[in-house]
Design a protein around this motif. Sequence first.
Motif, PDB file in Angstrom:
ATOM      1  N   GLN A  25     -11.577   2.422  -2.891  1.00  0.00           N
ATOM      2  CA  GLN A  25     -12.540   1.466  -2.339  1.00  0.00           C
ATOM      3  C   GLN A  25     -13.909   1.743  -2.962  1.00  0.00           C
ATOM      4  O   GLN A  25     -14.609   2.677  -2.574  1.00  0.00           O
ATOM      5  N   LEU A  27       0.840  -1.189   0.000  1.00  0.00           N
ATOM      6  CA  LEU A  27       0.000   0.000   0.000  1.00  0.00           C
ATOM      7  C   LEU A  27       0.881   1.247   0.000  1.00  0.00           C
ATOM      8  O   LEU A  27       1.755   1.394   0.867  1.00  0.00           O
ATOM      9  N   CYS A  52      -6.196   1.556 -11.688  1.00  0.00           N
ATOM     10  CA  CYS A  52      -5.481   1.338 -10.429  1.00  0.00           C
ATOM     11  C   CYS A  52      -4.323   0.363 -10.620  1.00  0.00           C
ATOM     12  O   CYS A  52      -3.202   0.610 -10.147  1.00  0.00           O
ATOM     13  N   GLY A  96      -6.700   7.540   0.587  1.00  0.00           N
ATOM     14  CA  GLY A  96      -7.492   6.788  -0.372  1.00  0.00           C
ATOM     15  C   GLY A  96      -8.780   7.524  -0.676  1.00  0.00           C
ATOM     16  O   GLY A  96      -9.111   8.531  -0.040  1.00  0.00           O
ATOM     17  N   ALA A 151      -5.074   3.944  -2.463  1.00  0.00           N
ATOM     18  CA  ALA A 151      -6.097   2.908  -2.596  1.00  0.00           C
ATOM     19  C   ALA A 151      -7.430   3.524  -2.996  1.00  0.00           C
ATOM     20  O   ALA A 151      -7.744   4.664  -2.646  1.00  0.00           O
ATOM     21  N   TYR A 172      -9.546   6.919   3.837  1.00  0.00           N
ATOM     22  CA  TYR A 172     -10.298   7.153   2.618  1.00  0.00           C
ATOM     23  C   TYR A 172     -11.235   8.346   2.797  1.00  0.00           C
ATOM     24  O   TYR A 172     -11.885   8.477   3.850  1.00  0.00           O
ATOM     25  N   ALA A 177      -3.922   0.336  -4.999  1.00  0.00           N
ATOM     26  CA  ALA A 177      -4.710  -0.813  -4.567  1.00  0.00           C
ATOM     27  C   ALA A 177      -6.187  -0.571  -4.857  1.00  0.00           C
ATOM     28  O   ALA A 177      -6.684   0.546  -4.709  1.00  0.00           O
ATOM     29  N   TYR A 178      -6.872  -1.637  -5.253  1.00  0.00           N
ATOM     30  CA  TYR A 178      -8.329  -1.575  -5.437  1.00  0.00           C
ATOM     31  C   TYR A 178      -8.946  -2.494  -4.388  1.00  0.00           C
ATOM     32  O   TYR A 178      -8.681  -3.697  -4.359  1.00  0.00           O
ATOM     33  N   VAL A 179      -9.750  -1.906  -3.505  1.00  0.00           N
ATOM     34  CA  VAL A 179     -10.255  -2.619  -2.328  1.00  0.00           C
ATOM     35  C   VAL A 179     -11.786  -2.601  -2.366  1.00  0.00           C
ATOM     36  O   VAL A 179     -12.417  -1.665  -1.879  1.00  0.00           O
TER      37      VAL A 179
END
Length: 293
Positions: free
Chosen positions: A191, A15, A208, A169, A189, A135, A214-216
Motif C-alpha cells: 500500500q 489476496l 507486484c 502487507g 499486498a 500492513y 496486490a498493489y493498493v
Amino acid sequence: MTEEISAASAGHWELGGDLRVARMGFGAMRLPVSTLGGPPNDRGTALKILRRAVELGVDHIDTAAFYFQGDLAANELIRAALHPYPDGLVIATKVGPSRGPGDLAPTGQMPTSELRAEVERNLRELGRDHLDLVYLRPGGLEPPGDEPIGERFAVLAGLREEGLIRHLGVSHVSAAQLAEAREIAPVAAVQNRFDVTMPADTELLEICARDGIAYVPYFPLGGFGLPEDDRVERVARRHGATTAQVLLAGLLALSPAMLAIPGTSSPAHLEENIAAAGLRLTEDDLAALTGTG
C-alpha cells in the motif's frame, strides 16, 4: 436489462492467493472525520455508508486503529455497522505509526515492542479472532526511505505464525524494503501512494504484478482534494463521468494487480466511486492520462 454496477464490476483479485476480493474496495480513513483536524462526522451517516458499501458489493475494507477523531473511530464504526460480518468480507488494517489522543494524525513510530499490542487492539476493536491482512507501515508522508524494516516485520510474521494474522502487507515502502520483508515472510499486498496523475511508483507496481502481490494505492483520488488536471478532465468529459471516476477507473486499468480503496464520508460520493467500477477506459484514454500518448 442493464447489469447493475457493483464493486465486483471491476473484477476480482485473490489476496495472498486465497482471499478473493472485488478490485473496488473501501477505505475507512474518512469515516470519523472528513478533513484533517475537522470536527467528527455524523455517526449515523458513517454507519449507513458502511452498510451501503457492502450492499454495493464491497468485500474489502481498509482501516486502522489510528483512524479516529474524538470519540469516533473507524474500527468501532465498522464493527457497529457490520458485525457479525458477512461471509467473504476482508478487513485490512495497518500498524506501526503512533498517534496520541491530541494528535491530528500519526506523529511517529511506535516501538517495535508495542506492535503486538497494536495488533491485539485492532482485534478487540473489530471483534475478530484474527485479522485478514495487516500492513506494516514505516515512515510518514515523506517519500519512502531504505531504513531496515526487518525487525519490525518479523514481529508481524510471528503473529501470523500464531494465527492472529492471515496475510501480511507493507505500506509506504521502497523496493528494497519490500524485498527485505519478503525474505522474512510472504507479502500479500503493498500500500503506497499512487494516482494516475502521480505515478512515481510504477516500477514497484510492476514488481507486484509480476509476483502476484496486490498493489493498493492510498490517496487514489489525489489525497488532499481532487487534482486539477486537464488530462483527467478531458477524459471525464469524453465519457460523461466525474473526475473521481476517471481517476479510479484509470488505476484499475493500469494493472490487474491494482486494488482501489477510495474512502468518503458522503453517501453520494460512495455511489459515485462504486460506479467507477463499471467505467471502461480505452488505451487512448490511458495514454492521455499517463502522458504517454
